[in-house]
Design an enzyme around this catalytic site. Structure first.
Site, PDB file in Angstrom:
ATOM      1  N   GLY A  35      49.595 110.315  28.620  1.00 17.75           N
ATOM      2  CA  GLY A  35      49.933 109.610  27.742  1.00 17.75           C
ATOM      3  C   GLY A  35      49.588 110.501  26.401  1.00 17.75           C
ATOM      4  O   GLY A  35      49.207 111.598  26.410  1.00 17.75           O
ATOM      5  N   GLY A  40      54.656 119.165  23.078  1.00 13.58           N
ATOM      6  CA  GLY A  40      54.474 120.024  24.160  1.00 13.58           C
ATOM      7  C   GLY A  40      54.937 119.169  25.418  1.00 13.58           C
ATOM      8  O   GLY A  40      55.726 119.630  26.327  1.00 13.58           O
ATOM      9  N   HIS A  41      54.326 117.760  25.474  1.00 10.71           N
ATOM     10  CA  HIS A  41      55.057 116.831  26.466  1.00 10.71           C
ATOM     11  C   HIS A  41      56.486 116.964  26.711  1.00 10.71           C
ATOM     12  O   HIS A  41      57.095 116.950  27.680  1.00 10.71           O
ATOM     13  CB  HIS A  41      54.272 115.450  26.420  1.00 10.71           C
ATOM     14  CG  HIS A  41      53.010 115.511  26.597  1.00 10.71           C
ATOM     15  ND1 HIS A  41      52.105 115.073  25.837  1.00 10.71           N
ATOM     16  CD2 HIS A  41      52.127 115.782  27.896  1.00 10.71           C
ATOM     17  CE1 HIS A  41      50.788 115.029  26.155  1.00 10.71           C
ATOM     18  NE2 HIS A  41      50.583 115.187  27.333  1.00 10.71           N
ATOM     19  N   LYS A 172      49.236 125.760  28.479  1.00  6.23           N
ATOM     20  CA  LYS A 172      47.859 125.431  27.846  1.00  6.23           C
ATOM     21  C   LYS A 172      46.832 125.184  29.085  1.00  6.23           C
ATOM     22  O   LYS A 172      45.730 125.709  28.725  1.00  6.23           O
ATOM     23  CB  LYS A 172      48.119 124.271  27.002  1.00  6.23           C
ATOM     24  CG  LYS A 172      46.662 124.144  25.994  1.00  6.23           C
ATOM     25  CD  LYS A 172      46.922 122.806  25.261  1.00  6.23           C
ATOM     26  CE  LYS A 172      46.649 121.806  25.926  1.00  6.23           C
ATOM     27  NZ  LYS A 172      45.392 121.276  26.368  1.00  6.23           N
ATOM     28  N   ARG A 215      44.318 115.736  22.342  1.00  6.43           N
ATOM     29  CA  ARG A 215      43.010 115.791  21.654  1.00  6.43           C
ATOM     30  C   ARG A 215      42.979 116.082  20.037  1.00  6.43           C
ATOM     31  O   ARG A 215      41.739 115.869  19.694  1.00  6.43           O
ATOM     32  CB  ARG A 215      41.826 116.255  22.635  1.00  6.43           C
ATOM     33  CG  ARG A 215      41.495 115.764  23.894  1.00  6.43           C
ATOM     34  CD  ARG A 215      40.469 116.259  24.450  1.00  6.43           C
ATOM     35  NE  ARG A 215      39.896 115.401  25.759  1.00  6.43           N
ATOM     36  CZ  ARG A 215      40.118 115.491  26.813  1.00  6.43           C
ATOM     37  NH1 ARG A 215      41.126 116.300  27.388  1.00  6.43           N
ATOM     38  NH2 ARG A 215      39.580 114.665  27.828  1.00  6.43           N
TER      39      ARG A 215
END
Length: 333
Positions: A35, A40-41, A172, A215
């Site tokens: 989540g 990027g997701h 990443k 993060r």
């Protein structure tokens, strides 16, 4: 919202399996996430939408990936925003007129994914876990012992439920993607096959090339300008590795990267920001072993991973750059 844009949300393993059995033999792309979705997701989702008839996005904050002192309770949970992003991605993709959706979201519970229960202290855990021995102790695994045990376990379970044709992971987390590809091969998993576990290049902020990460939301406005330090350090290290006139040694890479970090640390102190070095290393993408070749000893085109981790305040950032022939890493054979 048009019927074609409705996205099923499947809140349990049982519900997902029942839904999965109702489908025909269309190709299924899978994007496993925790989540807090970012661009990027969404690059992974876009790639899956373009290559498969159906895309499944899972959202599950996996307790087994967090040590007792890590941020399980505070990890960002942004389901409403995540669903908006997924709807936007599906809306960008070409929608056919059928009633079968292009995308679904899998939201399993902790009880579903860990029927024997799960606690963060490994010594107290019971049940079945997956390890990729000899490949999970290097790089990130050296700084975060048993982290990849948690990753391998949950992804094995997710693959078992979703049975995807293809699965998508970001560069990443390069060690994660390569380790899971090996796990799929070793366990003879058929969905996905090893060659269908796709690693997608890292997505970065346009202005300073910071690798996108959930993060990053932890960074304060004072800390944020120092976040690109790791990318800058790895870039300096890669320049040393690829310099034709130099020795191109691992020691030179680490020294160059640490020099960049040291310089930025001095600036961070003046700004009241704590910056702590974790590691910079040069590793083989197949074995994850540290690479010690000098330029004259280096096999032609041999790929390496130049990776590192850095703390900015309470936020631990990771990143990596590649050098050499990367076709195999990105399945460009």
């Amino acid at each position: 919202m048009p019927a074609s844009l409705k996205i099923p949300v499947l809140p349990s393993v049982k519900a997902f399996r029942e839904w999965r059995q109702s489908l025909d033999n269309r190709s299924i792309g899978f994007v496993p996430t925790m989540g807090a979705l970012h661009d990027g997701h969404m690059k992974l989702v876009d790639r899956s939408l373009s290559e498969n008839s159906l895309t499944v996005v899972s959202i599950f904050v996996n307790p087994a990936q967090f040590a007792p002192h890590e941020d399980l309770s505070s990890y960002p949970r942004t389901f409403d925003g995540d669903m908006r992003r997924i709807h936007e991605a599906v809306g960008r993709d070409s929608i056919d007129s059928s009633e079968t959706p292009k995308c679904a979201v899998f939201l399993p519970t902790v009880e579903d994914m860990y029927p024997s229960g799960i606690v963060q202290n490994i010594e107290d855990q019971k049940g079945t876990f997956v390890q990729v021995k000899g490949y999970e102790e290097q790089m990130e695994g050296k700084s975060r012992p048993k982290f990849f045990r948690g990753v391998a376990t949950i992804v094995t379970k997710l693959f078992s439920v979703v049975q995807p044709t293809r699965a998508y992971f970001g560069q990443k987390d390069i060690q994660q993607g390569l380790l899971l590809r090996r796990m799929v091969r070793d366990l003879l998993i058929s969905h996905p096959l090893p060659e269908n576990l796709i690693i997608v290049p890292t997505q970065r902020e346009k202005e300073d090339f910071l690798a996108l990460s959930s993060r990053n939301a932890y960074l304060t406005s004072i800390e944020r300008p120092f976040a690109p330090t790791l990318y800058q350090a790895l870039t300096a290290g890669r320049q040393v590795w690829e310099e034709i006139s130099g020795s191109g040694s691992r020691e030179g890479v680490v020294a160059a990267a640490r020099e960049v970090i040291k310089r930025r640390q001095e600036e961070a102190i003046q700004a009241g920001v704590e910056m702590r070095f974790d590691y910079v290393e040069v590793n083989d993408p197949d074995t994850f072993d540290v690479v010690n070749w000098r330029r004259k000893e280096r096999p032609e085109g041999q790929p390496v991973i130049i990776s590192g981790a850095l703390w900015i305040g309470r936020t631990r950032l990771i990143d990596n750059l590649l050098s050499g022939d990367t076709k195999e890493i990105f399945n460009q054979l």
